[in-house]
Structures are given as structure tokens and as C-alpha cells.
Design a protein around this motif. Structure first.
Motif, PDB file in Angstrom:
ATOM      1  N   THR A 149      56.767  37.112  42.318  1.00  0.00           N
ATOM      2  CA  THR A 149      55.351  37.251  42.658  1.00  0.00           C
ATOM      3  C   THR A 149      55.194  38.097  43.925  1.00  0.00           C
ATOM      4  OG1 THR A 149      55.005  35.046  41.727  1.00  0.00           O
ATOM      5  CG2 THR A 149      53.196  35.961  42.992  1.00  0.00           C
ATOM      6  N   ARG A 150      56.137  37.950  44.867  1.00  0.00           N
ATOM      7  CA  ARG A 150      56.088  38.724  46.123  1.00  0.00           C
ATOM      8  C   ARG A 150      56.606  40.153  45.965  1.00  0.00           C
ATOM      9  NH1 ARG A 150      59.721  36.982  49.748  1.00  0.00           N
ATOM     10  NH2 ARG A 150      60.682  35.313  48.517  1.00  0.00           N
ATOM     11  N   GLY A 151      57.225  40.460  44.810  1.00  0.00           N
ATOM     12  CA  GLY A 151      57.752  41.807  44.600  1.00  0.00           C
ATOM     13  C   GLY A 151      59.190  41.998  45.040  1.00  0.00           C
ATOM     14  N   VAL A 152      59.856  40.912  45.450  1.00  0.00           N
ATOM     15  CA  VAL A 152      61.261  40.997  45.878  1.00  0.00           C
ATOM     16  C   VAL A 152      62.179  41.126  44.667  1.00  0.00           C
ATOM     17  CG1 VAL A 152      63.144  39.718  47.014  1.00  0.00           C
ATOM     18  CG2 VAL A 152      60.855  39.786  48.049  1.00  0.00           C
ATOM     19  N   VAL A 153      61.882  40.343  43.622  1.00  0.00           N
ATOM     20  CA  VAL A 153      62.597  40.481  42.348  1.00  0.00           C
ATOM     21  C   VAL A 153      61.869  41.548  41.541  1.00  0.00           C
ATOM     22  CG1 VAL A 153      63.170  39.320  40.169  1.00  0.00           C
ATOM     23  CG2 VAL A 153      63.487  38.133  42.343  1.00  0.00           C
ATOM     24  N   ASP A 171      51.734  34.085  36.682  1.00  0.00           N
ATOM     25  CA  ASP A 171      51.617  34.177  35.228  1.00  0.00           C
ATOM     26  C   ASP A 171      51.084  35.533  34.793  1.00  0.00           C
ATOM     27  OD1 ASP A 171      51.522  33.132  32.461  1.00  0.00           O
ATOM     28  OD2 ASP A 171      49.388  33.445  32.748  1.00  0.00           O
ATOM     29  N   LYS A 172      50.095  36.043  35.526  1.00  0.00           N
ATOM     30  CA  LYS A 172      49.488  37.323  35.158  1.00  0.00           C
ATOM     31  C   LYS A 172      50.556  38.427  35.132  1.00  0.00           C
ATOM     32  CE  LYS A 172      45.263  39.884  36.072  1.00  0.00           C
ATOM     33  NZ  LYS A 172      44.118  40.055  36.949  1.00  0.00           N
ATOM     34  N   LYS A 173      51.392  38.406  36.151  1.00  0.00           N
ATOM     35  CA  LYS A 173      52.441  39.418  36.288  1.00  0.00           C
ATOM     36  C   LYS A 173      53.504  39.259  35.192  1.00  0.00           C
ATOM     37  CE  LYS A 173      54.922  41.546  40.079  1.00  0.00           C
ATOM     38  NZ  LYS A 173      55.569  41.385  41.365  1.00  0.00           N
ATOM     39  N   LEU A 174      53.924  38.014  34.967  1.00  0.00           N
ATOM     40  CA  LEU A 174      54.985  37.760  33.983  1.00  0.00           C
ATOM     41  C   LEU A 174      54.479  37.975  32.555  1.00  0.00           C
ATOM     42  CD1 LEU A 174      57.860  36.872  33.417  1.00  0.00           C
ATOM     43  CD2 LEU A 174      57.140  34.498  33.656  1.00  0.00           C
ATOM     44  N   TYR A 175      53.214  37.643  32.306  1.00  0.00           N
ATOM     45  CA  TYR A 175      52.625  37.824  30.970  1.00  0.00           C
ATOM     46  C   TYR A 175      52.655  39.299  30.578  1.00  0.00           C
ATOM     47  CZ  TYR A 175      49.333  37.072  27.116  1.00  0.00           C
ATOM     48  OH  TYR A 175      48.734  36.999  25.882  1.00  0.00           O
ATOM     49  N   ALA A 176      52.249  40.162  31.494  1.00  0.00           N
ATOM     50  CA  ALA A 176      52.237  41.605  31.220  1.00  0.00           C
ATOM     51  C   ALA A 176      53.647  42.120  30.963  1.00  0.00           C
ATOM     52  CB  ALA A 176      51.596  42.344  32.393  1.00  0.00           C
ATOM     53  N   LEU A 177      54.611  41.583  31.697  1.00  0.00           N
ATOM     54  CA  LEU A 177      56.010  42.011  31.534  1.00  0.00           C
ATOM     55  C   LEU A 177      56.555  41.578  30.173  1.00  0.00           C
ATOM     56  CD1 LEU A 177      58.412  43.268  33.240  1.00  0.00           C
ATOM     57  CD2 LEU A 177      59.130  40.908  33.563  1.00  0.00           C
TER      58      LEU A 177
END
Length: 436
Positions: A33-37, A165-171
Motif C-alpha cells: 500500500t505504501r509502494g515499498v513492495v 484492496d483498490k490497488k490489489l484488485y486492479a493488479l
């Protein structure tokens, strides 16, 4: 700040069939979520989860980690209990529209955070936006006020709920990992648990028009989500319901609102009424309300009163005429007989191509587009009878809608006329214990 884990180690653990620790899960969800991974690392982990699965403890922890990336709503100040419903999506699935005011009319508040349609499954917000003036955006304060005064809210989820979730859903959508049951379950349940409802009833669709095509995979998803809700202290149950045939007769935004109004007026198609009442009873039982029959509230006008109040509270005019498409095309029966197949996926894709849905989330939708089924599964027809009417504002979409119906079911067509049709079972199974 030094990171306490390494993404590659987490990926390898799951790739090799290991169990992720609580700390690994907390870290990887937060760090993503922070963009580190990076996206490529999370897509590799998602693929490993798809192939290796997750334990109940891992799924519960992953859900909690996703909730922890955002805010949680709190409805404890309300004067009545809360219950919510989530459907895994289908064709003609307008159930939220009559269900939320129906349950509110029976004394339980319904905070229904809904989404927009993508592909062949319709979105509740798109349907309601076909009502002039209706507004999907609400602040948390407005939502609480409306829940107290009206008892039902259907609105867009704010960006603060489970942003992971929003980020992972798109991925998942672009990496072939949408089907991973642990990730489907955690996606749905992180938002629903963060929403803060006391009772959650899941409508897990099964069949050609559903995400889950067979009852075994639907049962596994339902069981996983019921366990997640129960572990998080939410009274959760699931109904497995048929989506091999569309629900009702209206498929498309304004067409589904119109049909919902028929249900709220005490009429409407039998399958829509049956499922609406079954889900309402499940929600009310979970909230401890067992002395009210929701079927009565449909007949005596209380549910319609709640609908009108809900629509007005969000800026809509419940008396305004709904959009009608500029172009219509009728499909007629070529022989006498009975409708033996009305394939949900074929009908859903046709409605989408006619303009009722979108291929990308930024696409507009047509309020009046879709199909109306004059005859559906098990109903008799005579040669020349109108079976379905196609609706669109864009005339050159009509052949594409027709083509979707013709190409469905491996080229056999979405609509089949034969001599006899099997009985349709709407509610196929129930999982969980949402009773109070």
C-alpha cells in the motif's frame, strides 16, 4: 526506515507451499500500500497464493491487514441494528434496490456501500443513477444521518475503506489472479468488515452469468467468507443462488429500476420477489428481528415508502420518468414450445454491448440500454411471440447485441425453445449462522 521483511522471502515462502507468519502478512500488505513492495512482486505473490492457497488463519490475518490500511465506520450510535448484503454479481441482479428499503421498513438499518458495473455484471450505482438527480457520493456524517432518519443508504464506498484492496484488485485484474479464492474473499470481506455492519448476508451466485460457474467453487468461496466474517465478530451467512438464468425480466439500468419499483409495489417477477424476501429474512434474523415478515412490508406499501424516502434523501426524484432507449429491436419465437434456456452470460454480454455496461471503469453507460425478457425460462411461447426486446441509444450497437445472444453457449445461442424446461431452484444452499 529499514523494512523488517524482504518481499522476495515472502514470495518464496508461499511459492514453496509455506504458511506466511502474521508479521509477514501485516508487513507485505502495508508495504504494498505504501509502494515499498512493487507491483511485479505483489503479482508474483498473488500467483503463488492462487496456486498454493492460504490457511484460514492466513486469510483472516490478510483481511485484517487490509482493513488496517484504512478507516473503519462505526454505526454504534444508531438507534437500530445494522445489516448489509453483498452479492458476488450477476445479470439482472437488481436485488439491492428493493432489499435495502424493505429491510429498513422492518426496523433494521442498511448501510449498503455499492459499486459500478464492469463487464457483463451490472453495478448498483449505475442503476440508481438512471433516476434523475440521485447522488451516489455521501460523507460518513451524511450516511449516519440518513441511516437514522430513513434507515437505508445505498452509496459509493469512500476511498478510505481498505485502500489496499483498490490497488490489489486492479493488479489481480491484469495478472490472471482474479480467480484466487483467498484473494476474492479478502477483497470482499475487508471492505464489508471495515464498513462496520453488525450482520452481513452474502449472496453467492452460481452459474454461467456468475463469477463462480459451479456450486463446489461457490460453496468454497461462501464458506471462506462466512468464516472471515465470523472470525471478525460479524454475524455472517451466505445463500448460494442460481445465476444460470438472469434474475427477473429487466436487464439494464433504468429497466432494472422499473422492475424494482414493481417489486416494491407488491408485484414483480416471482424469482426477484423470492430472492429479495429470502435475503431480507436472513438479514432480519441476523439482527434479531423475527416478529416481522418482510413479505408483508412489500404488500402494504411500507417498503415503497422507505424507497421514496431513501431516493429523495440522496437528491433523487422518485416520481420522475426513467430514461427510455431511442432504438428497440424485437426477437420473436420461430416455433411453438417452452423456453428451455435463457443463458445469463449471453444475455449479460448482450446488455453490455447495447450500452448498459462498460469495458473500462471510465466508460459511460446508457441509462436506457439493455434487454427486456417478455418470456423467460420455463414459459410457453407460440411462433411469432416476442421473446425479448433489445434497447439502445446507439443504433450500430444493435447487431453486436444480437451477435452476443447468437454466439452464447458455444454458438448454440442464449435462447432455446424446446418442449419442456427443468424447474429452477433460486436458493440452492445456505452456509453459516447469522441468526442472532
Amino acid at each position: 526506515m529499514a523494512e523488517r521483511h524482504d518481499a522476495v522471502d515472502v514470495i518464496i515462502t508461499k511459492r514453496d507451499g509455506g504458511t506466511l507468519t502474521d508479521d509477514q502478512i501485516d508487513w507485505v500488505v502495508d508495504a504494498y500500500t505504501r509502494g515499498v513492495v512493487a507491483d511485479e512482486q505483489m503479482s508474483s505473490l498473488a500467483m503463488a497464493i492462487l496456486q498454493r492457497g492460504m490457511t484460514r488463519a492466513e486469510i483472516a490475518r490478510w483481511t485484517q491487514a487490509m482493513i488496517n490500511t484504512g478507516e473503519r465506520l462505526d454505526f454504534s450510535s444508531l438507534s437500530r441494528p445494522t445489516a448489509d448484503k453483498h452479492s458476488t454479481g450477476g445479470v439482472g441482479d437488481k436485488i439491492t434496490l428493493p432489499l435495502a428499503p424493505l429491510v429498513a421498513a422492518c426496523g433494521v438499518a442498511v448501510p449498503q456501500l455499492s459499486g459500478r458495473g464492469l463487464g457483463h455484471t451490472g453495478g448498483t450505482l449505475d442503476k440508481l443513477e438512471s433516476i434523475p438527480g440521485w447522488n451516489a457520493a455521501m460523507s460518513n456524517e451524511q450516511m449516519l444521518q440518513q441511516l437514522e432518519s430513513v434507515g437505508a443508504v445505498i452509496c459509493a464506498a469512500g476511498s478510505g475503506l481498505a485502500p489496499a484492496d483498490k490497488k490489489l484488485y486492479a493488479l489481480r485484474d491484469v495478472t490472471g489472479t482474479v480467480e484466487a479464492i483467498p484473494l476474492i474473499a479478502t477483497s470482499i470481506m475487508s471492505k464489508k468488515i471495515a464498513e462496520g455492519t453488525g450482520v452481513l448476508v452474502l449472496d453467492v451466485k452460481v452459474g454461467s452469468g456468475a463469477f463462480m460457474k459451479d456450486i463446489d467453487s461457490a460453496r468454497e468461496l461462501a464458506r471462506t467468507m462466512v468464516d472471515l466474517g465470523t472470525d471478525a465478530g460479524v454475524r455472517t451467512s451466505a445463500l448460494l443462488t442460481d445465476m444460470s438464468t438472469p434474475l427477473g425480466r429487466g436487464i439494464g439500468n433504468a429497466l432494472e429500476v422499473e422492475e424494482s419499483l414493481e417489486v416494491l409495489a407488491g408485484g414483480g417477477p416471482a424469482d426477484v420477489v423470492e430472492l429479495t424476501v429470502a435475503l431480507a429474512r436472513e438479514m432480519l434474523a441476523g439482527a434479531g428481528v423475527t416478529d416481522v415478515d418482510p413479505a408483508d412490508a412489500l404488500k402494504d406499501g411500507r417498503a415503497m415508502d422507505a424507497w421514496n424516502a431513501m431516493i429523495r434523501a440522496q437528491g433523487g426524484d422518485p416520481t420522475a420518468p426513467l430514461a427510455q432507449a431511442e432504438h428497440v429491436h424485437e426477437i420473436r419465437a420461430d416455433r411453438d414450445g417452452v423456453i428451455t434456456r435463457m443463458d445469463a452470460l449471453g444475455v449479460g454480454v448482450a446488455a453490455w454491448r447495447l450500452g448498459a455496461g462498460r469495458a473500462r471503469k471510465e466508460d459511460p453507460v446508457q441509462a436506457g440500454a439493455g434487454l427486456y425478457l417478455h418470456r423467460t425460462l420455463g414459459e410457453p411461447v407460440k411462433a411469432g411471440d416476442v421473446i425479448a426486446t433489445l434497447h439502445t441509444d446507439t443504433e450500430d450497437r444493435m447487431p453486436r447485441g444480437m451477435q452476443a445472444l447468437q454466439e452464447a453457449c458455444g454458438g448454440e445461442g442464449a435462447i432455446e425453445i424446446g418442449d419442456s424446461a427443468p424447474d429452477r431452484v433460486i436458493v440452492m444452499d445456505r452456509i453459516g449462522t447469522a441468526t442472532h
